[in-house]
Structures are given as structure tokens and as C-alpha cells.
Design a protein around this motif. Structure first.
Motif, PDB file in Angstrom:
ATOM      1  N   ALA A   1       0.189   0.527 -12.287  1.00 36.60           N
ATOM      2  CA  ALA A   1      -0.873   1.082 -10.957  1.00 36.60           C
ATOM      3  C   ALA A   1      -1.107   0.192 -10.138  1.00 36.60           C
ATOM      4  N   ILE A   2      -1.314  -1.102 -10.438  1.00 38.51           N
ATOM      5  CA  ILE A   2      -1.622  -2.278  -9.518  1.00 38.51           C
ATOM      6  C   ILE A   2      -0.209  -2.320  -8.740  1.00 38.51           C
ATOM      7  N   ALA A   3       1.065  -2.296  -9.363  1.00 34.66           N
ATOM      8  CA  ALA A   3       2.214  -2.653  -8.465  1.00 34.66           C
ATOM      9  C   ALA A   3       2.256  -1.176  -7.538  1.00 34.66           C
ATOM     10  N   PHE A   4       1.787  -0.078  -7.843  1.00 37.30           N
ATOM     11  CA  PHE A   4       1.959   0.874  -7.181  1.00 37.30           C
ATOM     12  C   PHE A   4       0.913   0.973  -5.685  1.00 37.30           C
ATOM     13  N   GLN A   5      -0.253   0.295  -6.056  1.00 37.57           N
ATOM     14  CA  GLN A   5      -1.340  -0.036  -5.172  1.00 37.57           C
ATOM     15  C   GLN A   5      -0.767  -0.942  -3.987  1.00 37.57           C
ATOM     16  N   ALA A   6      -0.038  -1.960  -4.405  1.00 37.61           N
ATOM     17  CA  ALA A   6       0.376  -2.918  -3.446  1.00 37.61           C
ATOM     18  C   ALA A   6       1.519  -2.358  -2.594  1.00 37.61           C
ATOM     19  N   TRP A   7       2.216  -1.205  -3.293  1.00 45.95           N
ATOM     20  CA  TRP A   7       3.300  -0.479  -2.619  1.00 45.95           C
ATOM     21  C   TRP A   7       2.354   0.208  -1.277  1.00 45.95           C
ATOM     22  N   LEU A   8       1.658   0.954  -1.879  1.00 45.91           N
ATOM     23  CA  LEU A   8       0.744   1.532  -0.728  1.00 45.91           C
ATOM     24  C   LEU A   8       0.158   0.760   0.222  1.00 45.91           C
ATOM     25  N   SER A   9      -0.274  -0.407  -0.075  1.00 44.92           N
ATOM     26  CA  SER A   9      -0.858  -1.313   1.123  1.00 44.92           C
ATOM     27  C   SER A   9       0.235  -1.692   1.939  1.00 44.92           C
ATOM     28  N   VAL A  10       1.485  -1.638   1.629  1.00 49.56           N
ATOM     29  CA  VAL A  10       2.546  -1.939   2.383  1.00 49.56           C
ATOM     30  C   VAL A  10       3.017  -0.994   3.219  1.00 49.56           C
ATOM     31  N   ALA A  11       3.609   0.339   2.612  1.00 48.09           N
ATOM     32  CA  ALA A  11       4.167   1.331   3.081  1.00 48.09           C
ATOM     33  C   ALA A  11       3.183   2.072   3.864  1.00 48.09           C
ATOM     34  N   LYS A  12       1.982   2.179   3.693  1.00 49.51           N
ATOM     35  CA  LYS A  12       0.829   3.104   4.091  1.00 49.51           C
ATOM     36  C   LYS A  12       1.468   4.485   4.316  1.00 49.51           C
ATOM     37  N   PRO A  13       1.741   4.969   3.320  1.00 45.57           N
ATOM     38  CA  PRO A  13       2.186   6.602   3.385  1.00 45.57           C
ATOM     39  C   PRO A  13       1.328   7.881   3.848  1.00 45.57           C
ATOM     40  N   TRP A  14       1.819   9.045   4.168  1.00 45.79           N
ATOM     41  CA  TRP A  14       1.235  10.058   3.877  1.00 45.79           C
ATOM     42  C   TRP A  14       0.346  10.372   5.182  1.00 45.79           C
ATOM     43  N   GLY A  15      -0.079   9.584   6.135  1.00 42.73           N
ATOM     44  CA  GLY A  15      -0.630   9.744   7.248  1.00 42.73           C
ATOM     45  C   GLY A  15      -2.286   9.895   7.140  1.00 42.73           C
ATOM     46  N   LYS A  16      -2.806  10.642   7.913  1.00 44.42           N
ATOM     47  CA  LYS A  16      -4.267  10.602   8.041  1.00 44.42           C
ATOM     48  C   LYS A  16      -4.911  11.841   7.278  1.00 44.42           C
ATOM     49  N   VAL A  17      -5.948  11.473   6.552  1.00 42.54           N
ATOM     50  CA  VAL A  17      -6.829  12.661   6.096  1.00 42.54           C
ATOM     51  C   VAL A  17      -7.455  13.467   7.048  1.00 42.54           C
ATOM     52  N   ARG A  18      -7.972  12.856   7.971  1.00 43.81           N
ATOM     53  CA  ARG A  18      -8.883  13.490   9.001  1.00 43.81           C
ATOM     54  C   ARG A  18      -8.621  12.639  10.290  1.00 43.81           C
ATOM     55  N   ALA A  19      -9.023  13.378  11.386  1.00 41.51           N
ATOM     56  CA  ALA A  19      -8.957  12.502  12.634  1.00 41.51           C
ATOM     57  C   ALA A  19     -10.196  12.081  13.109  1.00 41.51           C
ATOM     58  N   GLY A  20     -10.563  11.428  14.219  1.00 41.34           N
ATOM     59  CA  GLY A  20     -11.748  11.090  14.676  1.00 41.34           C
ATOM     60  C   GLY A  20     -11.915   9.784  14.962  1.00 41.34           C
TER      61      GLY A  20
END
Length: 197
Positions: free
Chosen positions: A117-136
Motif C-alpha cells: 500500500a505504501i508503494a501504491f501511494q508512492a505511485w499515486l504521488s507520481v502518476a496522479k491518475p483519475w482526474g478531479k473529484v470536483r472542480a472549483g
């Protein structure tokens, strides 16, 4: 992640060792790593992540990847504090009592999942996938003193934890509450209607 992998390796040694002294040493070292390193540094890591979310335009729930990291962090803190730490203490007691299998497979699996899970979190920080939850409108970045506190509070908490013998993220929690309260006030000020003159 390195500490979680060290924990995993020590628990595997304890689980597979034929020698009772090796099982005791491995589980005891795993417990010490968890108590003296993993717990305080996990608290510090979570706090700095929360402070960055509360103090920058990334926020907690503007982007899916940040929201995913937030949820994973909360689950890991809960699992590490309430499940893993107690189980590690039980494994040390079982190893010292001569139990030939002091570490349950679920505990080893949980530790491997924590590292993953820590490795996955590191990947998330680099890749920044999936776009925005909400605009504003993006909230502004906090002043420099907030980031100084984001470094100083966990260092003070780790020092207090070493003196007391157990992790105590009190200053980090207070700093986060103060920042979240201040951010809410800033948000209200920005969205408040301007009185007509």
C-alpha cells in the motif's frame, strides 16, 4: 516502506525458523522496529501528508489520487495501531513461551500488504491518475510558518515519544486542527459576499 519490508522480513524469519532463539530474536526485533521506528514515523508521515493537503491547492478531496492516498493512510494508521502492534506483542510473548509458530500467517500477510500500500501511494504521488473529484476555485497555499510547523511538530512528537517510550502525535494533531480551522475561516472569507458601498 523500508521499515514495513524489514518488519515483513523479520516476521518471515520468525515464522520459518526452526530454532526457538531465532524466533524470539526475530519477533522481538520486529516489535522494536514497530514501536521505536515505524509507529512514530508513520504518524509523522501521515501528519505531513495531511498538512500538505490542508495547506496547498491539492486539498483533501479535489483530486481522486489525493483522496485515495488519504483513505489508504487512515486505513494503514488504524491497522498499524490497533491490529499490527498488538499482534506483534502477542507474537513476542508466544515466541518467548516456545511456540513453534508464534507469527500467524495473517500478520505476515498484513505486513506485506502494508508495504504494498505504501508503494501504491508512492505511485499515486507520481502518476496522479483519475482526474478531479470536483472542480472549483483552488484554495491558496498556506503561509511559510505553516510549513515550518509541519516539520517541527512531528520532530517534537518523535522526541516526546522517545522520552515517554510510546508514540504520541499530540503536537501534530493540534497543528492539524489549527490549520484546518484556519483554512475553513479563509474559505468563508473568500466566499463571503462583498457589502455594497
Amino acid at each position: 516502506m523500508g521499515q514495513a519490508l524489514a518488519l515483513f522480513a523479520l516476521l518471515m524469519v520468525s515464522r520459518t525458523a526452526a530454532d526457538g532463539a531465532t524466533r524470539v530474536a526475530a519477533t522481538s526485533m520486529a516489535h522494536e522496529i514497530d514501536t521505536l521506528l515505524l509507529a512514530p514515523l508513520a504518524n509523522a508521515s501521515a501528519f505531513t501528508g495531511f498538512m500538505l493537503a490542508a495547506s496547498t491547492a491539492w486539498g483533501f478531496y479535489r483530486h481522486w489520487w489525493v483522496l485515495a492516498k488519504f483513505v489508504i493512510t487512515l486505513v494503514q494508521l488504524y491497522a498499524g495501531i490497533f491490529l499490527l502492534s498488538g499482534a506483534l506483542q502477542d507474537s513476542v510473548v508466544a515466541a518467548r513461551a516456545g511456540d513453534p509458530d508464534p507469527v500467524p500467517l495473517a500478520q505476515v500477510t498484513g505486513t506485506a500488504l502494508m508495504a504494498s500500500a505504501i508503494a501504491f501511494q508512492a505511485w499515486l504521488s507520481v502518476a496522479k491518475p483519475w482526474g478531479k473529484v470536483r472542480a472549483g476555485a483552488k484554495p491558496p497555499t498556506a503561509p511559510t510558518w505553516v510549513f515550518v510547523i509541519a516539520v517541527a511538530a512531528p520532530l517534537a512528537d518523535i522526541t516526546m515519544g522517545l522520552i515517554l517510550g510510546f508514540p504520541l502525535p499530540a503536537l501534530s494533531l493540534i497543528a492539524l486542527i489549527v490549520r484546518l480551522t484556519g483554512r475553513r475561516r479563509e474559505s468563508r472569507r473568500r466566499t463571503a459576499p462583498v457589502p455594497a458601498t
